[in-house]
Structure formats: structure tokens, C-alpha cells
Design an enzyme around this catalytic site. Structure first.
Site, PDB file in Angstrom:
ATOM      1  N   THR A 232       0.813  -1.217   0.000  1.00 24.91           N
ATOM      2  CA  THR A 232       0.000   0.000   0.000  1.00 24.91           C
ATOM      3  C   THR A 232       0.850   1.273   0.000  1.00 24.91           C
ATOM      4  OG1 THR A 232      -0.107  -0.097   2.427  1.00 24.91           O
ATOM      5  CG2 THR A 232      -1.912  -1.132   1.199  1.00 24.91           C
TER       6      THR A 232
ATOM      7  N   GLY B 291       2.331   4.622  -0.926  1.00 22.28           N
ATOM      8  CA  GLY B 291       1.875   5.700  -1.799  1.00 22.28           C
ATOM      9  C   GLY B 291       0.393   5.993  -1.720  1.00 22.28           C
ATOM     10  N   THR B 292      -0.311   5.362  -0.795  1.00 25.86           N
ATOM     11  CA  THR B 292      -1.767   5.526  -0.716  1.00 25.86           C
ATOM     12  C   THR B 292      -2.166   6.982  -0.519  1.00 25.86           C
ATOM     13  OG1 THR B 292      -1.929   3.321   0.269  1.00 25.86           O
ATOM     14  CG2 THR B 292      -3.844   4.753   0.471  1.00 25.86           C
TER      15      THR B 292
ATOM     16  N   CYS C 282      -0.459   9.855  -1.001  1.00 26.78           N
ATOM     17  CA  CYS C 282      -0.093  10.691  -2.150  1.00 26.78           C
ATOM     18  C   CYS C 282      -1.081  10.479  -3.291  1.00 26.78           C
ATOM     19  CB  CYS C 282       1.303  10.339  -2.646  1.00 26.78           C
ATOM     20  SG  CYS C 282       2.597  10.429  -1.400  1.00 26.78           S
TER      21      CYS C 282
END
Length: 264
Positions: free
Chosen positions: A208, A210-211, A213
């Protein structure tokens, strides 16, 4: 000739490609916009964590911003990693001059727990940056860091939203993905009057990175297309839920969400 909506991200670079500027630009492309960037920091980062971070000079950040905005123009802006008080204040001053909607992701720590915001910058985020936000998108750790409000159950999210709104954003999106007491990924969007609860199934996938961003960039992209804030957040929630479900292994740690899942 069709020119897509233009969206600007002001954030740090993730050399592993899962978060930061790289995630932002992938999201913006996936949602039919032209992504542009102002780099605030460079990180040495992979699936295992952040091995190093180097902040860019304020002059470089200001020059990038003016170069893009003065010539190309923007229809939405998203901010991410702003590590120091000087960077926060500089970016806040630049954003205050814009009429385009602004999505503020008050990044405090990485997915691996690495600090990406100096403690001395918190006051500048509260007093300078958040007042520029059309939407602020803190997760529960960031809510606690900025306001002191601890969210332990869904009912606490209203109090958290009120505490964030007190610092000046038009809308607050309290992200409840880390809420262990819920079987769903529950977010609360409110402007203090209107209230929207957004729910999605939890996916059993550890990849997960970068969720946050990705969600903030997706909101900015939809705002650039002309959506209202509630419409933009609902569409972004749907997009990031699919990206989480399709997240994939990369390296020996936590892999990224799949920004191109709709193309697969």
C-alpha cells in the site's frame, strides 16, 4: 487540439517510484490530466524505507513554481512532503496567490515510519499552509500530530475534523484507513456543515505504499476536471481503493499501489 486539465504537485521525490512526485504524476496521468511538478526534496527510498533525504533550497522551489504557473498555468495543486518551516512558509505564500483549488496532504511520516516533517515545521503547517487548502487530507497520525486529537473509533472522527477545520481549510478529509476498530476503510469529509462518510472494503494486501499521495493527487485531478469537492473525493476514493486492491510486490518490503489498475 485537446489540452487536458493541468495539475501541479509540490512534493518530494521517491526514488523507488511508489509515493511522492512519482505517484502523483502517475495518478494524474491515469485520471486524464497533465501533471507538472515542483520538487521540494530528494529521497533515497525503496520498499524497505527511507535511507536518506535532501531538501532543495527555497530558491529552487520558488523558481520551479513560478516557471510552471506563470507560463503554463494550473487548474489544481496538490502538496506533499514539505520538510522544513522555510519550505512550508514559502509554498504557503505561493499558494495564497492562486485561485485554483489546493489539496494539502500534510505528510508527517512515510509508510515505513520515517519522519518527513521537522517538528519545528508543525506550527507553520497549522498557521500558514492549512489556511490555503480547499481540502486537507490528514491521516489519523497526522491529525494527532497537528491537533493533538487521538482517533480511536469512528465517533472520534468528527472531533478530529473540527480540530483540523479550526486551522482554516475549507474542507477536511479525515482518513480512517488506520482505524483498527472498523472492518471498512472509513473516511469523513466535512466543511463543518455538510458531512460525507465514505466507506470501502478493506483489502488483504500489504502493498500500500503511496496511498496518501495517490488519494490527494486523485482529488486534485478530479477538481481540475471541474468536480465539486464531494464529487472529487468520492471519485478519488474509488480510484485509490482499486489501486490498493491491485498493489504489487516490489523489492523486499512494502510494494506500491497500482496506479494503472484501470488499464490492466
Amino acid at each position: 487540439m485537446h489540452t487536458p486539465p493541468r495539475v501541479l504537485t509540490v512534493a518530494g521525490s521517491d526514488s523507488g517510484g511508489g509515493a511522492g512526485i512519482q505517484a502523483d504524476l502517475k495518478t494524474m496521468l491515469a485520471l486524464g490530466t497533465h501533471g507538472m511538478s515542483v520538487l521540494t526534496a530528494v529521497t533515497a527510498q525503496n520498499s524497505l524505507g527511507v535511507q536518506g533525504a535532501w531538501e532543495l533550497p527555497v530558491e529552487a522551489v520558488r523558481a520551479q513554481f513560478r516557471s510552471v504557473v506563470d507560463d503554463i498555468g494550473v487548474q489544481a495543486v496538490k502538496t506533499g512532503m514539505l520538510s522544513s518551516p522555510e519550505l512550508v512558509e514559502t509554498v504557503a505564500g505561493l499558494l495564497a496567490e492562486l485561485s485554483a483549488p489546493v489539496v494539502i496532504d500534510p505528510v508527517g511520516v512515510s509508510k515505513h515510519g520515517d519522519s518527513l516533517l521537522a517538528a519545528t515545521a508543525l506550527d507553520a503547517v497549522r498557521t500558514k499552509l492549512l489556511p490555503t487548502a480547499t481540502v486537507a487530507t490528514p491521516n489519523l497520525d497526522e491529525v494527532a500530530q497537528l491537533t493533538g486529537v487521538e482517533v480511536r473509533e469512528e465517533a472520534d472522527m468528527r472531533r478530529a475534523a473540527a480540530a483540523v477545520l479550526a486551522h482554516g481549510p475549507r474542507w477536511a478529509l479525515i482518513k480512517g484507513g488506520h482505524l483498527a476498530s472498523s472492518d471498512e476503510a472509513v473516511d469523513l469529509l466535512t466543511d463543518g456543515d455538510q458531512e460525507y462518510w465514505l466507506r470501502a472494503p478493506r483489502h488483504d494486501n500489504r502493498h500500500t505504499h503511496g496511498t496518501g499521495c495517490t488519494l490527494a493527487s486523485a482529488i486534485a485531478a478530479r477538481l481540475a476536471h471541474g468536480d465539486s469537492v464531494p464529487e472529487a473525493v468520492a471519485a478519488a476514493k474509488e480510484y485509490v481503493t482499486g489501486a490498493i486492491a491491485a498493489g504489487f510486490r516490489l523489492g523486499g518490503g512494502i510494494g506500491p499501489v497500482d496506479h494503472g489498475w484501470r488499464l490492466r
